[in-house]
Design an enzyme around this catalytic site. Structure first.
Site, mmCIF file in Angstrom:
data_model
loop_
_atom_site.group_PDB
_atom_site.id
_atom_site.type_symbol
_atom_site.label_atom_id
_atom_site.label_comp_id
_atom_site.label_asym_id
_atom_site.label_seq_id
_atom_site.Cartn_x
_atom_site.Cartn_y
_atom_site.Cartn_z
ATOM 1 C CG ASN A 139 -9.391 6.456 6.153
ATOM 2 O OD1 ASN A 139 -8.324 6.952 6.523
ATOM 3 N ND2 ASN A 139 -10.345 6.128 6.992
ATOM 4 C CG HIS B 82 -2.328 0.392 0.932
ATOM 5 N ND1 HIS B 82 -2.888 0.378 -0.338
ATOM 6 C CD2 HIS B 82 -3.328 0.830 1.745
ATOM 7 C CE1 HIS B 82 -4.149 0.773 -0.276
ATOM 8 N NE2 HIS B 82 -4.439 1.071 0.965
ATOM 9 C CG ASP C 143 -1.597 0.564 -3.353
ATOM 10 O OD1 ASP C 143 -1.724 1.743 -2.948
ATOM 11 O OD2 ASP C 143 -2.344 -0.361 -2.982
ATOM 12 C CG ASN D 128 -10.325 2.779 1.685
ATOM 13 O OD1 ASN D 128 -11.417 2.658 1.137
ATOM 14 N ND2 ASN D 128 -9.923 1.961 2.640
#
Length: 207
Positions: free
Chosen positions: A82, A32, A107, A128
């Site tokens: 997020n 991530h 990613d 997100n």
């Protein structure tokens, strides 16, 4: 760095690059955080003087496009994925940068590891960080460099993207990032819509 071309139109250029990732030691080398790992690999990264503001770290660099030299801004939100859009929208609002001049690097599980893709707008793929950007910018119509990390071999997507790259992947990352840097320099130097079609989805590793 790619060769310079004609002056970039203000309606078709990149003024802000947002590297999406998660802040904290435990996330440093995870899938991530591919965008943050990529940022640290950039040839010009040592020239960036990072400051904390806009709920993240930001820097700027003079960038020449043809006869024009302008400031390009770089941002690493520290809000966690997020809420990334809050950080990006804060900087964009302050410097009056419209969404179409923003490039998000992130990613992408829908692309095989080793694949790098340039695109504008489109679906969010459950990411997100992209959802937050769309929400805070009011549109999904921003540019993206997608760094393929491959689909998880199990249904738990969250644990997959928050896990580290394999040893083999770690060895290959420099080759992936080299291609991604070429794309990034291309879209900063020329109108991103004029970048060759080959960059829309480029495999950087031999099968």
């Amino acid at each position: 760095m790619v060769s310079q071309v004609s002056q970039v139109s203000q309606t078709d250029r990149i003024s802000l690059v947002v590297f999406l990732g998660n802040y904290g030691k435990e996330y440093e080398k995870t899938r991530h955080n591919a965008a943050w790992l990529f940022a640290a690999s950039l040839d010009f990264f040592p020239r960036l003087s990072w400051q904390r503001k806009f709920r993240g770290q930001w820097a700027s660099l003079p960038w020449r496009s043809g006869q024009e030299e302008r400031q390009v801004y770089f941002l690493m939100p520290e809000t966690y994925m997020n809420l990334s859009g809050e950080s990006a929208a804060g900087l964009a609002s302050f410097y009056k940068i419209p969404p179409q001049e923003i490039l998000a690097v992130h990613d992408e599980i829908e692309l095989d590891f080793g694949t790098v893709s340039l695109k504008r707008g489109g679906g969010l793929g459950g990411h997100n960080g992209l959802r937050s950007l769309k929400s805070c910018l009011g549109t999904p119509d921003f540019w993206r460099i997608r760094l393929g990390v491959g689909k998880p071999p199990h249904p738990d997507v969250a644990s997959y993207v928050l896990s580290p790259f394999s040893r083999k992947e770690e060895k290959d990352l420099p080759f992936v990032f080299q291609a991604a840097e070429e794309i990034l320099c291309s879209v900063l130097t020329r109108a991103p819509s004029s970048v060759p079609e080959e960059w829309r989805k480029k495999k950087t590793l031999e099968p």
